[in-house]
Motif scaffolding. Structure first.
Motif, PDB file in Angstrom:
ATOM      1  N   ALA A 107       4.200  -8.450   6.557  1.00  0.00           N
ATOM      2  CA  ALA A 107       3.863  -7.475   7.540  1.00  0.00           C
ATOM      3  C   ALA A 107       4.975  -7.808   8.889  1.00  0.00           C
TER       4      ALA A 107
ATOM      5  N   THR B  36       7.302   5.700  -0.633  1.00  0.00           N
ATOM      6  CA  THR B  36       7.177   4.398   0.592  1.00  0.00           C
ATOM      7  C   THR B  36       6.048   3.527   0.237  1.00  0.00           C
TER       8      THR B  36
ATOM      9  N   GLU C 202       8.742  -1.350   6.399  1.00  0.00           N
ATOM     10  CA  GLU C 202       8.257  -0.556   5.171  1.00  0.00           C
ATOM     11  C   GLU C 202       9.413  -0.905   3.883  1.00  0.00           C
TER      12      GLU C 202
ATOM     13  N   GLN D 252       0.646  -1.147   0.213  1.00  0.00           N
ATOM     14  CA  GLN D 252       0.108   0.078  -0.104  1.00  0.00           C
ATOM     15  C   GLN D 252       0.878   1.188   0.103  1.00  0.00           C
TER      16      GLN D 252
ATOM     17  N   THR E 139       3.622   0.381   2.531  1.00  0.00           N
ATOM     18  CA  THR E 139       3.497  -0.298   3.697  1.00  0.00           C
ATOM     19  C   THR E 139       3.389  -1.690   3.124  1.00  0.00           C
TER      20      THR E 139
ATOM     21  N   ARG F 294       2.166   4.554   1.010  1.00  0.00           N
ATOM     22  CA  ARG F 294       2.099   5.450   2.093  1.00  0.00           C
ATOM     23  C   ARG F 294       2.412   6.921   1.769  1.00  0.00           C
TER      24      ARG F 294
END
Length: 264
Positions: free
Chosen positions: A187, A179, A192, A154, A181, A156
């Motif tokens: 995760a 950047t 990052e 995702q 996520t 950022r």
């Protein structure tokens, strides 16, 4: 005489207004527009007229607007009171110009714009406003960003850092970081991931910076820290459509995520 005094202080003097003709431009492309120069209440001598593409760059704990490219348009010209002159311009953008939007959507954190510079003889000229420039990604850049999204990362934010990357042929004194996520699959391993593009006429070098979560022994227990891990590959424009970039990116991320030591 009073009007001349006001003009010398910037009141009633000549003004400029820039207009960008192209709705969007890409790195390495040509930014086209025109500057409307309007005479004030008295005749004035134009010492110089030009435009500059500026980028807001992080320099330590502060930010600065650094020039990406500048073009001189006119000099030593007389602008008559009340007259209007239209001056067209073309600015050839460097290949490393940072992108500011994707499919018309602004990238959060990006500030790249066009500033008009007017110098009048004997006059105090206020700095001109900077008009935002929408810089769309090259096909190779768009394909990699799309692949990152497709595998679950995702967006950022983005920023420009005044620094140089080791081991790459970098032309500008700063580089762009986009950047992400991490996706749910990474995760637990990553904090990052940042993507940096170094575009050239025939290809684009992609630099990936993964901030990996690493466990370490601390005070008899387990603490945590992070470690930056870099990867780089080149996307050839001519063979862009022949690669499965989602598969290639996922393979590299799995390799980085794999434990390398007892506390990793």
């Amino acid at each position: 005489m009073f009007q001349k005094v006001l003009a010398s202080l910037g009141s009633g003097g000549a003004k400029v207004d820039a207009r960008i003709i192209d709705p969007a431009v890409r790195p390495g492309g040509t930014l086209r527009g025109e500057v409307l120069l309007t005479g004030g209440q008295v005749d004035q001598q134009v010492e110089s007229l030009g435009v500059s593409v500026l980028a807001r760059v992080e320099t330590g704990n502060t930010t600065a607007d650094l020039p990406v490219q500048s073009v001189h348009l006119a000099g030593r010209e007389l602008i008559r009171a009340g007259s209007q002159i239209t001056v067209p311009f073309e600015v050839q953008l460097p290949w490393e110009t940072p992108i500011t939007s994707v499919l018309g959507k602004h990238l959060t954190g990006m500030a790249v714009g066009l500033q008009t510079n007017l110098d009048l003889a004997g006059s105090v000229v206020d700095p001109q406003d900077v008009d935002a420039i929408p810089v769309e990604p090259l096909p190779a850049q768009h394909r990699i960003l799309d692949a990152m999204s497709r595998i679950g990362f995702q967006f950022r934010g983005a920023n420009l850092e005044k620094n140089r990357l080791d081991g790459v042929d970098q032309q500008l004194p700063f580089f762009q970081e986009i950047t992400f996520t991490p996706s749910p699959a990474f995760a637990q391993a990553f904090a990052e991931v940042t993507v940096t593009f170094l575009a050239r006429p025939q290809d684009v070098q992609v630099v990936l910076d993964v901030v990996k979560k690493v466990r370490v022994a601390k005070g008899g227990g387990l603490g945590s820290r992070s470690q930056s891990m870099l990867g780089s590959f080149v996307v050839q424009n001519a063979t862009l459509a022949q690669n499965n970039w989602e598969k290639q990116l996922e393979a590299w991320f799995h390799q980085v995520a794999a434990p390398r030591a007892i506390f990793d």
